[in-house]
Design a protein around this motif. Structure first.
Motif, PDB file in Angstrom:
ATOM      1  N   UNK A  76       6.878   1.428  -6.748  1.00 46.71           N
ATOM      2  CA  UNK A  76       7.414   0.540  -7.770  1.00 46.71           C
ATOM      3  C   UNK A  76       6.372   0.104  -8.802  1.00 46.71           C
ATOM      4  N   UNK A  77       5.216   0.748  -8.790  1.00 44.19           N
ATOM      5  CA  UNK A  77       4.196   0.518  -9.814  1.00 44.19           C
ATOM      6  C   UNK A  77       3.607  -0.878  -9.821  1.00 44.19           C
ATOM      7  N   UNK A  78       3.678  -1.571  -8.714  1.00 44.89           N
ATOM      8  CA  UNK A  78       3.248  -2.965  -8.646  1.00 44.89           C
ATOM      9  C   UNK A  78       1.773  -3.154  -8.998  1.00 44.89           C
ATOM     10  N   UNK A  79       0.921  -2.275  -8.522  1.00 49.04           N
ATOM     11  CA  UNK A  79      -0.514  -2.419  -8.770  1.00 49.04           C
ATOM     12  C   UNK A  79      -1.085  -1.285  -9.615  1.00 49.04           C
ATOM     13  N   UNK A  80      -0.243  -0.573 -10.310  1.00 51.43           N
ATOM     14  CA  UNK A  80      -0.697   0.554 -11.122  1.00 51.43           C
ATOM     15  C   UNK A  80      -1.732   0.119 -12.163  1.00 51.43           C
ATOM     16  N   UNK A  81      -1.426  -0.923 -12.920  1.00 51.84           N
ATOM     17  CA  UNK A  81      -2.362  -1.399 -13.960  1.00 51.84           C
ATOM     18  C   UNK A  81      -3.667  -1.878 -13.353  1.00 51.84           C
ATOM     19  N   UNK A  82      -3.577  -2.656 -12.295  1.00 48.84           N
ATOM     20  CA  UNK A  82      -4.779  -3.180 -11.639  1.00 48.84           C
ATOM     21  C   UNK A  82      -5.648  -2.039 -11.136  1.00 48.84           C
ATOM     22  N   UNK A  83      -5.039  -1.082 -10.446  1.00 49.93           N
ATOM     23  CA  UNK A  83      -5.795   0.021  -9.870  1.00 49.93           C
ATOM     24  C   UNK A  83      -6.395   0.915 -10.945  1.00 49.93           C
ATOM     25  N   UNK A  84      -5.675   1.095 -12.031  1.00 49.36           N
ATOM     26  CA  UNK A  84      -6.208   1.891 -13.136  1.00 49.36           C
ATOM     27  C   UNK A  84      -7.393   1.169 -13.791  1.00 49.36           C
ATOM     28  N   UNK A  85      -7.265  -0.140 -13.980  1.00 52.87           N
ATOM     29  CA  UNK A  85      -8.334  -0.918 -14.615  1.00 52.87           C
ATOM     30  C   UNK A  85      -9.595  -0.977 -13.759  1.00 52.87           C
ATOM     31  N   UNK A  86      -9.414  -0.993 -12.438  1.00 55.97           N
ATOM     32  CA  UNK A  86     -10.570  -1.078 -11.541  1.00 55.97           C
ATOM     33  C   UNK A  86     -11.006   0.291 -11.021  1.00 55.97           C
ATOM     34  N   UNK A  96      -2.849   0.478  -4.402  1.00 63.08           N
ATOM     35  CA  UNK A  96      -1.452   0.041  -4.345  1.00 63.08           C
ATOM     36  C   UNK A  96      -1.177  -0.890  -3.171  1.00 63.08           C
ATOM     37  N   UNK A  97      -2.170  -1.675  -2.773  1.00 55.55           N
ATOM     38  CA  UNK A  97      -2.019  -2.630  -1.679  1.00 55.55           C
ATOM     39  C   UNK A  97      -2.721  -3.929  -2.053  1.00 55.55           C
ATOM     40  N   UNK A  98      -2.564  -4.921  -1.201  1.00 57.02           N
ATOM     41  CA  UNK A  98      -3.414  -6.104  -1.260  1.00 57.02           C
ATOM     42  C   UNK A  98      -3.645  -6.570   0.157  1.00 57.02           C
ATOM     43  N   UNK A  99      -4.702  -7.344   0.337  1.00 54.93           N
ATOM     44  CA  UNK A  99      -4.968  -7.887   1.661  1.00 54.93           C
ATOM     45  C   UNK A  99      -5.113  -9.398   1.560  1.00 54.93           C
TER      46      UNK A  99
END
Length: 162
Positions: A76-86, A96-99
């Motif tokens: 669902x692309x939830x962390x796509x922007x974050x993962x691309x930026x980092x 595509x996860x969080x802890x």
């Protein structure tokens, strides 16, 4: 550390008036007086204290869980922007996860874009609770709607003659 689940579910802007968050679980009564309940919680990954999506279930008070679906953050692309930026690489624990560990002042799901998850929950709820979504509340606050890009006007193609 806390997952700040209540804030995450608030970010989803789910429209159900009769709901509560208990621990890391969202519980709602989409249709007042009906026996079915909606239950949403974070789905675990193979890594301890790491979450890869949401598990959405329909629960009956006497019969227990009737149906469930897993909605992954990746799909669902939830962390796509974050993962691309980092520059987070696929097939890593962080992708595509969080802890539950996070910098002070930020939720553990910082950088999440919840539009895709919300749309998937809406589609799922429409099957089990027809009409409950639209009857409950307006769709989204104005700040969360995607911007539309104007489409350039088409110019007529000139026919080529031989």
């Amino acid at each position: 550390m806390s997952l700040q689940a209540a804030a995450f579910f608030a970010e989803l802007c789910l429209p159900f008036h009769d709901h509560t968050v208990v621990g890391n679980t969202y519980l709602a009564v989409p249709v007042p007086g009906a026996p079915l309940r909606l239950k949403i919680n974070f789905s675990d990954t193979i890594y301890a204290d790491t979450y890869g999506g949401l598990r959405v279930a329909v629960v009956h008070p006497d019969r227990g869980e009737i149906d469930a679906v897993a909605l992954s953050f990746l799909d669902h692309g939830t962390f796509h922007r974050r993962d691309e930026a980092t520059n987070t690489r696929p097939n890593t624990k962080e992708y595509a996860t969080f802890d539950k560990y996070h910098p002070a002042g930020q939720p553990p799901w910082h950088g999440a874009v919840t539009t895709g998850l919300r749309d998937a929950i809406e589609q799922y709820a429409a099957v089990w609770f027809p009409g409950a979504w639209t009857a409950s509340a307006p769709r989204r606050p104005a700040g969360h709607t995607p911007r539309s890009t104007p489409v350039p006007q088409a110019t007529p193609n000139r026919a080529h003659t031989r």
